[in-house]
Motif scaffolding. Structure first.
Motif, PDB file in Angstrom:
ATOM      1  N   LYS A  82       0.831  -1.200   0.000  1.00 19.50           N
ATOM      2  CA  LYS A  82       0.000   0.000   0.000  1.00 19.50           C
ATOM      3  C   LYS A  82       0.868   1.252   0.000  1.00 19.50           C
ATOM      4  O   LYS A  82       0.547   2.245  -0.640  1.00 19.50           O
ATOM      5  CB  LYS A  82      -0.925   0.012   1.217  1.00 19.50           C
ATOM      6  CG  LYS A  82      -2.071  -0.936   1.113  1.00 19.50           C
ATOM      7  CD  LYS A  82      -3.142  -0.383   0.181  1.00 19.50           C
ATOM      8  CE  LYS A  82      -4.350  -1.278   0.112  1.00 19.50           C
ATOM      9  NZ  LYS A  82      -4.160  -2.483  -0.665  1.00 19.50           N
ATOM     10  N   LYS A  83       1.954   1.171   0.733  1.00 14.62           N
ATOM     11  CA  LYS A  83       2.862   2.323   0.799  1.00 14.62           C
ATOM     12  C   LYS A  83       3.419   2.613  -0.602  1.00 14.62           C
ATOM     13  O   LYS A  83       3.413   3.760  -1.041  1.00 14.62           O
ATOM     14  CB  LYS A  83       3.976   2.002   1.786  1.00 14.62           C
ATOM     15  CG  LYS A  83       4.999   3.073   1.952  1.00 14.62           C
ATOM     16  CD  LYS A  83       4.502   4.150   2.905  1.00 14.62           C
ATOM     17  CE  LYS A  83       5.510   5.256   3.080  1.00 14.62           C
ATOM     18  NZ  LYS A  83       5.791   6.004   1.855  1.00 14.62           N
ATOM     19  N   LEU A  86       0.670   3.946  -2.774  1.00 12.58           N
ATOM     20  CA  LEU A  86       0.428   5.342  -2.415  1.00 12.58           C
ATOM     21  C   LEU A  86       1.389   6.266  -3.145  1.00 12.58           C
ATOM     22  O   LEU A  86       0.988   7.247  -3.765  1.00 12.58           O
ATOM     23  CB  LEU A  86       0.670   5.518  -0.918  1.00 12.58           C
ATOM     24  CG  LEU A  86      -0.547   5.514  -0.024  1.00 12.58           C
ATOM     25  CD1 LEU A  86      -0.136   5.535   1.429  1.00 12.58           C
ATOM     26  CD2 LEU A  86      -1.392   6.700  -0.326  1.00 12.58           C
ATOM     27  N   LYS A  90       0.510   8.987  -6.035  1.00 11.53           N
ATOM     28  CA  LYS A  90       0.869  10.382  -5.766  1.00 11.53           C
ATOM     29  C   LYS A  90       1.634  10.975  -6.957  1.00 11.53           C
ATOM     30  O   LYS A  90       1.336  12.070  -7.415  1.00 11.53           O
ATOM     31  CB  LYS A  90       1.764  10.457  -4.533  1.00 11.53           C
ATOM     32  CG  LYS A  90       1.126  11.148  -3.358  1.00 11.53           C
ATOM     33  CD  LYS A  90       2.187  11.360  -2.304  1.00 11.53           C
ATOM     34  CE  LYS A  90       1.657  11.160  -0.914  1.00 11.53           C
ATOM     35  NZ  LYS A  90       2.711  11.085   0.088  1.00 11.53           N
ATOM     36  N   PHE A 210      -5.958   6.636  -4.364  1.00 12.98           N
ATOM     37  CA  PHE A 210      -5.092   7.200  -3.345  1.00 12.98           C
ATOM     38  C   PHE A 210      -5.815   7.289  -2.003  1.00 12.98           C
ATOM     39  O   PHE A 210      -5.292   6.877  -0.967  1.00 12.98           O
ATOM     40  CB  PHE A 210      -4.653   8.601  -3.782  1.00 12.98           C
ATOM     41  CG  PHE A 210      -3.778   9.304  -2.805  1.00 12.98           C
ATOM     42  CD1 PHE A 210      -2.463   8.910  -2.645  1.00 12.98           C
ATOM     43  CD2 PHE A 210      -4.266  10.341  -2.038  1.00 12.98           C
ATOM     44  CE1 PHE A 210      -1.648   9.557  -1.738  1.00 12.98           C
ATOM     45  CE2 PHE A 210      -3.452  10.988  -1.126  1.00 12.98           C
ATOM     46  CZ  PHE A 210      -2.135  10.594  -0.977  1.00 12.98           C
ATOM     47  N   LYS A 214      -4.716   5.126   1.217  1.00 17.55           N
ATOM     48  CA  LYS A 214      -4.326   5.856   2.415  1.00 17.55           C
ATOM     49  C   LYS A 214      -5.119   5.367   3.623  1.00 17.55           C
ATOM     50  O   LYS A 214      -4.570   5.157   4.695  1.00 17.55           O
ATOM     51  CB  LYS A 214      -4.614   7.344   2.175  1.00 17.55           C
ATOM     52  CG  LYS A 214      -3.753   8.255   2.996  1.00 17.55           C
ATOM     53  CD  LYS A 214      -3.924   9.665   2.503  1.00 17.55           C
ATOM     54  CE  LYS A 214      -3.642  10.663   3.592  1.00 17.55           C
ATOM     55  NZ  LYS A 214      -3.953  12.013   3.181  1.00 17.55           N
ATOM     56  N   LYS A 215      -6.394   5.157   3.383  1.00 18.25           N
ATOM     57  CA  LYS A 215      -7.272   4.704   4.458  1.00 18.25           C
ATOM     58  C   LYS A 215      -6.822   3.324   4.943  1.00 18.25           C
ATOM     59  O   LYS A 215      -6.673   3.080   6.136  1.00 18.25           O
ATOM     60  CB  LYS A 215      -8.708   4.629   3.927  1.00 18.25           C
ATOM     61  CG  LYS A 215      -9.747   4.976   4.957  1.00 18.25           C
ATOM     62  CD  LYS A 215     -11.108   5.174   4.322  1.00 18.25           C
ATOM     63  CE  LYS A 215     -11.707   3.892   3.781  1.00 18.25           C
ATOM     64  NZ  LYS A 215     -12.896   4.114   2.971  1.00 18.25           N
ATOM     65  N   HIS A 217      -3.948   1.789   4.512  1.00 17.89           N
ATOM     66  CA  HIS A 217      -2.612   1.822   5.099  1.00 17.89           C
ATOM     67  C   HIS A 217      -2.689   2.302   6.551  1.00 17.89           C
ATOM     68  O   HIS A 217      -2.118   1.698   7.456  1.00 17.89           O
ATOM     69  CB  HIS A 217      -1.722   2.758   4.287  1.00 17.89           C
ATOM     70  CG  HIS A 217      -0.315   2.831   4.755  1.00 17.89           C
ATOM     71  ND1 HIS A 217       0.549   1.759   4.652  1.00 17.89           N
ATOM     72  CD2 HIS A 217       0.373   3.809   5.362  1.00 17.89           C
ATOM     73  CE1 HIS A 217       1.709   2.097   5.163  1.00 17.89           C
ATOM     74  NE2 HIS A 217       1.633   3.343   5.600  1.00 17.89           N
TER      75      HIS A 217
END
Ligand code: ADP
Ligand code: MG
Length: 427
Positions: A82-83, A86, A90, A210, A214-215, A217
């Motif tokens: 996920k990182k 992300l 981005k 995204f 983010k959620k 992660h």
């Protein structure tokens, strides 16, 4: 999925991998360890046994897969993926927004950045030149002779030049900015409308992706951070080299963690009660039941004493580790883990560093623990011990569990060729 058997599972890994640099040490370990099981892990040196144990309590952060302990996901590779996702999204959003599709815009932007640097430099130089001009003017007015009228004029001329440079740079930058704006508008206008619509959709999708990543992660990290400490407490770990603190007595070694964790818990509990009281709740009964500091310390000492008696070392309570034999040190190390009342014990070759005559006393302590029902995973070269105590044996080779069977079966009727070869060498 059968819920009854799932309920018993204390530790569960799926496709657990671990890389050190480019070296893949664990290549996908699927393993369930149930309450009450005594699992012996055997295999050649360097096959990944220690790494496996260390990944179970997250002393090592795995590279992929999942580790679930007592129903709580301690590690999920998504947290890492996920990182990355992300960051990728981005970058994509940024590219779409800044009009990456126009090379001209990019060129102007680079030029603008260069201008910015030149501007900053010219401003610095101007500051210096202005101080110098001021100084010269003062010196000249005192007519000390070291500074002439020409020097003053030259310094002032330098200031004027720099100020002019700055003005020119500013103008250029402003021109570049409007060019960028114009080019962007042109790019948008001249762009294929279908392509533009595509980009718009892509951007919307990327933004949604995204937000979701983010959620997820954040949620994963919240669970992990909250549960790692808790679950580490539930997993005692004993290493080959006892790792006792030599500057602390035996009792201090054993009570160190229980006291500090006990005090930490007390503080957290007090904070929570205070919050509830401020909300108007009546917490007097609960507050009265909280232990005090001294009680926590006394309890830890009492537990240490009992455990030391259990392993036949009550008389060593106040000595320093340096005075103990290897076998005694390892028994203390086991007691130290037990003092936190873990649900499972992980042993990594607990007798490998011992002189042969001391192996028995340590294995005896482990065997007693096993008989009392402690769940355990033990990496060992003591095949007789594995045969006698283990309910299940895992053969790890080259980062994978190659055989998983009860000891009678695994030793009596090995299937895997590498296991056969391994056993022929050591038995
Ligand atoms: P075992 O306990 O079965 O002997 P380990 O799990 O200790 O094996 O090690 C497996 C492999 O991983 C070995 O090749 C070892 O060199 C490598 N390894 C272990 N820990 C690290 C580390 N921190 N950094 C790099 N390589 C490591
Ligand atoms: Mg090892």
């Amino acid at each position: 999925m059968n819920n009854d058997t799932q309920k018993d599972v204390l530790i569960s890994t799926r496709e657990l991998t671990k890389r050190f640099g480019s070296k893949e040490v664990l290549k996908g370990i699927d393993c369930d360890i149930r309450v009450g099981e005594k699992v012996a892990v055997i295999g050649p040196s360097g096959s990944g046994k220690s790494t496996f144990l260390r990944c179970l309590n997250l002393l090592e952060l795995p590279s992929g897969g999942t580790v679930v302990v007592d129903g709580a996901t301690l590690f999920h590779s998504d947290m890492m993926l996920k990182k990355d996702a992300l960051d990728a999204v981005k970058a994509k959003i940024k590219a779409l927004k800044t009009g990456e599709y126009s090379e001209e815009v990019q060129a102007h932007k680079a030029e603008l950045a260069q201008n910015g640097t030149a501007l900053a430099k010219a401003r610095e130089e101007l500051k210096d030149a202005q101080s110098k001009a001021k100084l010269y003017a003062i010196k000249a007015s005192r007519s000390s002779g070291s500074v002439t009228e020409e020097d003053v004029a030259a310094a002032q001329a330098q200031c004027d030049r720099l100020a002019a440079d700055i003005a020119a740079l500013k103008e250029q930058s402003s021109a570049l900015r409007s060019k960028i704006k114009q080019k962007r508008a042109e790019a948008k206008k001249s762009a294929d409308p279908a392509r533009l619509a595509e980009l718009k959709t892509e951007l919307a999708a990327a933004k949604a992706e995204f937000a979701e990543a983010k959620k997820q992660h954040a949620a994963a990290m919240r669970v992990t951070n909250a549960s790692i400490d808790e679950h580490r407490r539930n997993m005692g770990m004993v290493f080959q080299h006892f790792n006792l603190f030599n500057n602390l007595t035996v009792t201090e070694n054993i009570t160190l963690a229980p006291i500090s964790l006990g005090l930490k818990d007390l503080k957290a509990k007090r904070r929570e009660l205070l919050k509830r009281r401020l909300r108007g709740e009546d917490i007097s009964e609960e507050a009265a039941q909280l232990p005090d500091k001294l009680e926590i310390i006394e309890n830890a000492k009492t537990t240490a004493k009992k455990l030391l008696e259990r392993v036949g070392l009550a008389d060593k309570a106040d000595v320093y580790p340096a005075t103990l034999s290897g076998g005694q040190k390892q028994r203390i190390a086991i007691v130290r883990s037990l003092a936190l009342n873990p649900r499972v014990m992980l042993f990594d070759e607990p007798t490998s560093a011992l002189d042969p005559e001391m192996v028995g006393e340590v294995l005896q302590v482990i065997k007693e623990l096993a008989d009392e029902g402690m769940t355990m995973v033990i990496v060992t070269h003591e095949m007789n011990f594995a045969k006698e105590v283990a309910t299940r044996v895992l053969f790890v080779d080259d980062g994978l569990i190659k055989e998983d069977a009860p000891p009678e079966k695994l030793f009596g009727d090995p299937q895997n060729d590498r296991l056969k070869e391994f056993l022929s060498k050591i038995l």
